[in-house]
Design a protein around this motif. Structure first.
Motif, PDB file in Angstrom:
ATOM      1  N   ASP A  83      27.544  31.656  57.704  1.00  0.00           N
ATOM      2  CA  ASP A  83      27.080  33.688  57.181  1.00  0.00           C
ATOM      3  C   ASP A  83      28.571  34.493  57.466  1.00  0.00           C
ATOM      4  O   ASP A  83      27.330  34.863  58.588  1.00  0.00           O
ATOM      5  N   THR A  85      29.827  36.969  56.987  1.00  0.00           N
ATOM      6  CA  THR A  85      29.456  38.412  56.446  1.00  0.00           C
ATOM      7  C   THR A  85      27.968  38.903  56.937  1.00  0.00           C
ATOM      8  O   THR A  85      27.906  40.550  56.838  1.00  0.00           O
ATOM      9  N   LEU A  89      27.352  42.185  59.132  1.00  0.00           N
ATOM     10  CA  LEU A  89      26.834  43.055  58.862  1.00  0.00           C
ATOM     11  C   LEU A  89      25.503  43.504  59.940  1.00  0.00           C
ATOM     12  O   LEU A  89      24.234  43.821  60.230  1.00  0.00           O
ATOM     13  N   LEU A 107      38.288  40.979  56.562  1.00  0.00           N
ATOM     14  CA  LEU A 107      37.176  41.121  56.207  1.00  0.00           C
ATOM     15  C   LEU A 107      36.189  42.131  56.681  1.00  0.00           C
ATOM     16  O   LEU A 107      36.458  42.498  57.629  1.00  0.00           O
ATOM     17  N   ASP A 108      36.069  43.402  55.730  1.00  0.00           N
ATOM     18  CA  ASP A 108      35.233  44.135  55.815  1.00  0.00           C
ATOM     19  C   ASP A 108      34.193  44.642  55.471  1.00  0.00           C
ATOM     20  O   ASP A 108      33.934  45.693  54.419  1.00  0.00           O
ATOM     21  N   PRO A 109      32.979  44.311  54.652  1.00  0.00           N
ATOM     22  CA  PRO A 109      32.086  44.231  54.516  1.00  0.00           C
ATOM     23  C   PRO A 109      30.759  45.595  54.635  1.00  0.00           C
ATOM     24  O   PRO A 109      30.505  46.076  53.630  1.00  0.00           O
TER      25      PRO A 109
END
Length: 434
Positions: A83, A85, A89, A107-109
């Protein structure tokens, strides 16, 4: 906002992550590349073969690999998380919680690109910093080296982490990890403000508490700042003049007066504060502090020797300058750079243009003598056996003393031939035993 630099080919199925992705988005070509890939071993070996590098396993259990390439370029390969993301995080700051794909997608959650454009350092979440207390030190380092504003809530949490480490409710990070953060901070041009940022966050007391002892300790005379601020200003002055100063010199400059608080006394006749022996006390403290931080023994010794020598008088004549160089060659030119930074950081009542000019002349004499004398000492005019026979000495320390005396006389051009060397040693022995 930024033009992306050219990048090497992406590994198959790989992501460029963390600080490397951040730097690319800032328009800076990374020197250290972090890749998340399906097969770290294969990706590392392929890159090493393509670019004639060396690949080796960094962590057997976790399957991490590293490749060293020419000119210091480094690539780390870790397994691609199931995962992505969730993995991003869990990182420290939003600007480090981004990833780039091979086709250029971001990709920039956590909103790192927005913070990057605002030049803001913001934690991903309030739980991520205490999860690894070293991240408080990283906050100080990144805010300094990226020249970013530390977001207020992130600053509050970093300060809280420092307080909990001090109280023992959070663990102190391993000294090797703290060392790496400190070295990265000191390597930057704004190292002096970076040290102050550590102080503002409560981290300096955990890292270099001895340095803080100088706060509020005035020393008058040539100085206009207290001992703590003077140490930081000297580091600033060093880097303004020598941006490529090696790390041991940076450490020595930051710590050069660290012994003053423990040696301060008041002269009973004049009432003036004195700091007799602060150079030697400071050298011992510097050695202990850098050993605690797990610096190499060579760097620790060099920094401590610089602190011990920073108060030596500068020469008034060319002959004295040659002696200065001969006795302290292993510290030059670093010692001169430290001494100049020390003087330029002192702008008190006694620091006049005339005194600074006289100091500069002394430095010039040493530099001239350094240019005159070869880097390596010439072959000795007399061997140890010849010295023993001449002076009727048995093997022992006295022979070494005589050899060093002769070497200095040769460096000062007082003797140039074996016959002159013999006459010199005989006169020296007569005077020494008379």
């Amino acid at each position: 906002m930024f033009r992306r630099p050219a990048l090497p080919p992406f590994p198959v199925g790989g992501l460029l992550v963390g600080g490397a992705a951040r730097d690319v988005l800032r328009g800076v070509t990374p020197r250290d590349f972090d890749w998340a890939v399906p097969d770290p071993r294969n990706a590392a070996q392929v890159l090493a073969a393509q670019r004639q590098g060396s690949a080796f396993r960094l962590d057997l259990q976790r399957g991490y690999w590293r490749v060293h390439l020419a000119e210091g370029e480094q690539h780390d390969f870790v397994p691609l998380p199931a995962d992505v993301t969730a993995d991003l995080l869990r990182r420290d700051f939003t600007v480090n919680a981004m990833a780039l794909t091979g086709d250029g997608r971001l990709l920039d959650p956590a909103g790192g690109q927005r913070d990057l454009k605002a030049r803001r350092l913001r934690m991903v979440s309030a739980s991520n910093l205490p999860a690894d207390p070293l991240r408080a030190w990283r906050a100080a380092r990144f805010a300094t080296t990226l020249n970013f504003t530390l977001e207020l809530e992130t600053e509050r949490v970093a300060r809280q982490v420092a307080q909990e480490v001090a109280a023992g409710t959070l663990p102190m990070p391993a000294w090797e990890r703290v060392r790496d953060e400190m070295q990265a901070l000191l390597a930057h041009q704004d190292a002096a403000p970076g040290v102050q940022r550590l102080e503002d966050l409560g981290l300096l007391a955990l890292t270099l508490p001895e340095l803080r002892e100088g706060q509020g300790v005035g020393h008058g005379g040539f100085h206009h700042l207290d001992v703590y601020a003077h140490n930081l200003e000297a580091l600033h002055q060093l880097l303004a003049r020598t941006p490529d100063a090696p790390l041991p010199l940076r450490w020595a400059t930051l710590l050069h007066d660290v012994g003053k608080p423990r040696t301060q006394a008041r002269d009973p006749d004049t009432g003036r504060l004195t700091f007799h022996g602060h150079d030697k006390v400071g050298a011992a403290m510097t050695g202990a502090m850098l050993e605690r931080l797990k610096l190499s023994s060579a760097d620790t010794r060099h920094a401590a020797k610089l602190v011990a020598a920073h108060m030596v008088p500068l020469p008034a004549t060319p002959q004295e300058a040659r002696r200065f160089v001969h006795r302290r060659r292993d510290l030059l030119p670093d010692l001169l750079r430290l001494m100049l930074a020390d003087r330029e950081a002192a702008r008190g009542p006694q620091s006049t243009p005339a005194s600074r000019h006289a100091y500069a002349l002394g430095l010039e004499r040493v530099l001239e003598a350094l240019e005159e004398q070869p880097e390596r000492s010439p072959p000795p005019l007399l061997s140890g056996r010849e010295i023993m026979a001449l002076l009727h000495l048995p093997p022992g320390p006295r022979v070494g003393v005589a050899a060093r005396q002769l070497a200095e006389a040769a460096a000062l051009r007082e003797v140039t031939t074996p016959d002159e060397a013999r006459a010199y040693l005989l006169a020296w022995q007569s005077a020494d035993t008379g």
